[in-house]
Design a protein around this motif. Structure first.
Motif, PDB file in Angstrom:
ATOM      1  N   LEU A  79      45.553  35.560 -27.362  1.00  0.00           N
ATOM      2  CA  LEU A  79      45.258  36.341 -26.171  1.00  0.00           C
ATOM      3  C   LEU A  79      43.794  36.207 -25.787  1.00  0.00           C
ATOM      4  CD1 LEU A  79      47.441  39.539 -26.619  1.00  0.00           C
ATOM      5  CD2 LEU A  79      47.950  37.411 -25.442  1.00  0.00           C
ATOM      6  N   GLY A  80      43.557  35.985 -24.520  1.00  0.00           N
ATOM      7  CA  GLY A  80      42.212  35.721 -24.025  1.00  0.00           C
ATOM      8  C   GLY A  80      41.934  34.240 -23.865  1.00  0.00           C
ATOM      9  N   ILE A  81      42.759  33.409 -24.482  1.00  0.00           N
ATOM     10  CA  ILE A  81      42.648  31.957 -24.372  1.00  0.00           C
ATOM     11  C   ILE A  81      44.035  31.468 -23.974  1.00  0.00           C
ATOM     12  CG2 ILE A  81      42.157  29.795 -25.569  1.00  0.00           C
ATOM     13  CD1 ILE A  81      40.457  31.486 -27.530  1.00  0.00           C
ATOM     14  N   HIS A  82      44.175  30.907 -22.835  1.00  0.00           N
ATOM     15  CA  HIS A  82      45.498  30.625 -22.296  1.00  0.00           C
ATOM     16  C   HIS A  82      46.038  29.245 -22.641  1.00  0.00           C
ATOM     17  CE1 HIS A  82      45.595  34.450 -20.315  1.00  0.00           C
ATOM     18  NE2 HIS A  82      44.371  34.213 -19.856  1.00  0.00           N
ATOM     19  N   ASP A  83      45.654  28.729 -23.800  1.00  0.00           N
ATOM     20  CA  ASP A  83      46.241  27.486 -24.304  1.00  0.00           C
ATOM     21  C   ASP A  83      47.348  27.847 -25.283  1.00  0.00           C
ATOM     22  OD1 ASP A  83      44.621  25.791 -22.873  1.00  0.00           O
ATOM     23  OD2 ASP A  83      43.169  25.526 -24.480  1.00  0.00           O
ATOM     24  N   GLU A  84      48.425  27.098 -25.248  1.00  0.00           N
ATOM     25  CA  GLU A  84      49.519  27.318 -26.183  1.00  0.00           C
ATOM     26  C   GLU A  84      49.479  26.223 -27.237  1.00  0.00           C
ATOM     27  OE1 GLU A  84      52.822  27.251 -23.536  1.00  0.00           O
ATOM     28  OE2 GLU A  84      52.428  29.262 -22.792  1.00  0.00           O
ATOM     29  N   ILE A  85      49.625  26.624 -28.499  1.00  0.00           N
ATOM     30  CA  ILE A  85      49.538  25.700 -29.626  1.00  0.00           C
ATOM     31  C   ILE A  85      50.927  25.581 -30.251  1.00  0.00           C
ATOM     32  CG2 ILE A  85      48.412  25.220 -31.816  1.00  0.00           C
ATOM     33  CD1 ILE A  85      46.237  27.291 -30.929  1.00  0.00           C
ATOM     34  N   GLY A  86      51.434  24.373 -30.357  1.00  0.00           N
ATOM     35  CA  GLY A  86      52.723  24.149 -31.012  1.00  0.00           C
ATOM     36  C   GLY A  86      52.615  24.407 -32.501  1.00  0.00           C
ATOM     37  N   CYS A  87      53.555  25.206 -33.048  1.00  0.00           N
ATOM     38  CA  CYS A  87      53.494  25.611 -34.454  1.00  0.00           C
ATOM     39  C   CYS A  87      54.824  25.391 -35.158  1.00  0.00           C
ATOM     40  CB  CYS A  87      53.170  27.103 -34.561  1.00  0.00           C
ATOM     41  SG  CYS A  87      51.568  27.563 -33.923  1.00  0.00           S
ATOM     42  N   THR A  88      54.746  25.213 -36.462  1.00  0.00           N
ATOM     43  CA  THR A  88      55.908  25.132 -37.343  1.00  0.00           C
ATOM     44  C   THR A  88      55.664  26.079 -38.516  1.00  0.00           C
ATOM     45  OG1 THR A  88      56.288  22.833 -36.731  1.00  0.00           O
ATOM     46  CG2 THR A  88      57.312  23.597 -38.772  1.00  0.00           C
ATOM     47  N   VAL A  89      56.669  26.891 -38.841  1.00  0.00           N
ATOM     48  CA  VAL A  89      56.539  27.838 -39.947  1.00  0.00           C
ATOM     49  C   VAL A  89      56.499  27.078 -41.273  1.00  0.00           C
ATOM     50  CG1 VAL A  89      57.656  29.728 -41.204  1.00  0.00           C
ATOM     51  CG2 VAL A  89      57.672  29.718 -38.699  1.00  0.00           C
ATOM     52  N   ILE A  90      55.507  27.381 -42.098  1.00  0.00           N
ATOM     53  CA  ILE A  90      55.390  26.813 -43.435  1.00  0.00           C
ATOM     54  C   ILE A  90      56.047  27.746 -44.448  1.00  0.00           C
ATOM     55  CG2 ILE A  90      53.789  26.155 -45.277  1.00  0.00           C
ATOM     56  CD1 ILE A  90      51.819  25.329 -43.068  1.00  0.00           C
TER      57      ILE A  90
ATOM     58  N   THR B  94      52.816  32.072 -42.400  1.00  0.00           N
ATOM     59  CA  THR B  94      51.858  30.973 -42.422  1.00  0.00           C
ATOM     60  C   THR B  94      52.439  29.834 -41.615  1.00  0.00           C
ATOM     61  OG1 THR B  94      51.123  31.634 -44.625  1.00  0.00           O
ATOM     62  CG2 THR B  94      50.549  29.405 -43.910  1.00  0.00           C
ATOM     63  N   VAL B  95      51.681  29.359 -40.629  1.00  0.00           N
ATOM     64  CA  VAL B  95      52.147  28.278 -39.766  1.00  0.00           C
ATOM     65  C   VAL B  95      51.196  27.103 -39.826  1.00  0.00           C
ATOM     66  CG1 VAL B  95      53.307  29.867 -38.170  1.00  0.00           C
ATOM     67  CG2 VAL B  95      50.975  29.141 -37.675  1.00  0.00           C
ATOM     68  N   GLY B  96      51.743  25.930 -39.591  1.00  0.00           N
ATOM     69  CA  GLY B  96      50.948  24.725 -39.420  1.00  0.00           C
ATOM     70  C   GLY B  96      51.020  24.333 -37.956  1.00  0.00           C
ATOM     71  N   PHE B  97      49.910  23.885 -37.418  1.00  0.00           N
ATOM     72  CA  PHE B  97      49.920  23.408 -36.038  1.00  0.00           C
ATOM     73  C   PHE B  97      50.557  22.028 -36.010  1.00  0.00           C
ATOM     74  CE2 PHE B  97      45.844  26.050 -35.719  1.00  0.00           C
ATOM     75  CZ  PHE B  97      46.553  27.195 -35.398  1.00  0.00           C
ATOM     76  N   ASN B  98      51.283  21.740 -34.954  1.00  0.00           N
ATOM     77  CA  ASN B  98      51.963  20.446 -34.855  1.00  0.00           C
ATOM     78  C   ASN B  98      50.967  19.293 -34.772  1.00  0.00           C
ATOM     79  OD1 ASN B  98      54.302  21.916 -34.982  1.00  0.00           O
ATOM     80  ND2 ASN B  98      54.775  21.726 -32.811  1.00  0.00           N
ATOM     81  N   MET B  99      49.763  19.578 -34.325  1.00  0.00           N
ATOM     82  CA  MET B  99      48.647  18.618 -34.322  1.00  0.00           C
ATOM     83  C   MET B  99      47.402  19.395 -34.725  1.00  0.00           C
ATOM     84  SD  MET B  99      49.353  16.559 -30.718  1.00  0.00           S
ATOM     85  CE  MET B  99      47.637  16.495 -30.436  1.00  0.00           C
ATOM     86  N   LEU B 100      46.475  18.753 -35.421  1.00  0.00           N
ATOM     87  CA  LEU B 100      45.217  19.421 -35.722  1.00  0.00           C
ATOM     88  C   LEU B 100      44.561  19.842 -34.412  1.00  0.00           C
ATOM     89  CD1 LEU B 100      43.640  17.152 -38.488  1.00  0.00           C
ATOM     90  CD2 LEU B 100      44.880  19.292 -38.796  1.00  0.00           C
ATOM     91  N   ILE B 101      44.035  21.059 -34.373  1.00  0.00           N
ATOM     92  CA  ILE B 101      43.380  21.481 -33.145  1.00  0.00           C
ATOM     93  C   ILE B 101      41.979  20.887 -33.093  1.00  0.00           C
ATOM     94  CG2 ILE B 101      44.755  23.576 -32.844  1.00  0.00           C
ATOM     95  CD1 ILE B 101      42.405  25.197 -33.916  1.00  0.00           C
TER      96      ILE B 101
ATOM     97  N   PHE C  13      37.566  23.595 -29.885  1.00  0.00           N
ATOM     98  CA  PHE C  13      38.459  24.696 -29.546  1.00  0.00           C
ATOM     99  C   PHE C  13      38.396  25.755 -30.648  1.00  0.00           C
ATOM    100  CE2 PHE C  13      42.644  26.742 -29.844  1.00  0.00           C
ATOM    101  CZ  PHE C  13      42.730  27.301 -28.577  1.00  0.00           C
ATOM    102  N   LEU C  14      38.432  25.320 -31.911  1.00  0.00           N
ATOM    103  CA  LEU C  14      38.341  26.254 -33.034  1.00  0.00           C
ATOM    104  C   LEU C  14      37.022  27.016 -32.984  1.00  0.00           C
ATOM    105  CD1 LEU C  14      39.451  27.417 -35.688  1.00  0.00           C
ATOM    106  CD2 LEU C  14      38.398  25.479 -36.863  1.00  0.00           C
ATOM    107  N   HIS C  15      35.941  26.316 -32.714  1.00  0.00           N
ATOM    108  CA  HIS C  15      34.628  26.963 -32.606  1.00  0.00           C
ATOM    109  C   HIS C  15      34.648  28.021 -31.503  1.00  0.00           C
ATOM    110  CE1 HIS C  15      30.278  27.434 -32.638  1.00  0.00           C
ATOM    111  NE2 HIS C  15      30.294  27.243 -31.335  1.00  0.00           N
TER     112      HIS C  15
END
Length: 117
Positions: free
Chosen positions: A74-85, A93-100, A104-106
């Motif tokens: 919330l506050g950042i309108h990008d959606e990140i593809g995730c898979t439940v670990i 705990t989720v892993g992103f489908n691609m490293l962010i 963006f992390l900063h």
């Protein structure tokens, strides 16, 4: 001359533990990927930590979490593809489908820091 090999201590660690985690405690939204890639169904969560690889979320233990979904901070309108670990009660705990992207992390960590002070 003997061959020396430096052992990487993080090499044997699971991937979700090999990246530095940042505590952000920021609200987020889990967005279900439905039929024909529709994204109408969603519910809120709390993003406890985030790394380049994934995140740790708090959700209601009674809500079913799909194996694959989009995560919106919330506050950042990008959606990140995730898979439940893994899931343990309310902690997911989720892993992103691609490293962010590190930038963006900063931005996410900085925004979390600025809003908490």
């Amino acid at each position: 001359m003997p061959l020396t090999i430096d052992c990487d201590t993080k090499q044997d660690a699971p991937r979700d533990q090999a990246f530095e985690k940042f505590s952000i405690d920021r609200p987020g939204r889990i967005i279900f990927v439905g039929r024909h890639l529709s994204t109408k169904t969603n519910f809120r969560c709390l993003i406890r930590t985030i790394s380049l690889y994934g995140a740790e979320l708090d959700v209601s233990p009674h809500l079913p979490v799909p194996n694959n979904f989009f995560l919106e901070i919330l506050g950042i309108h990008d959606e990140i593809g995730c898979t439940v670990i893994r899931r343990e009660e309310e902690k997911v705990t989720v892993g992103f489908n691609m490293l962010i992207d590190p930038e963006f992390l900063h931005h996410v960590v900085r925004l979390s820091f600025e809003t908490s002070h």
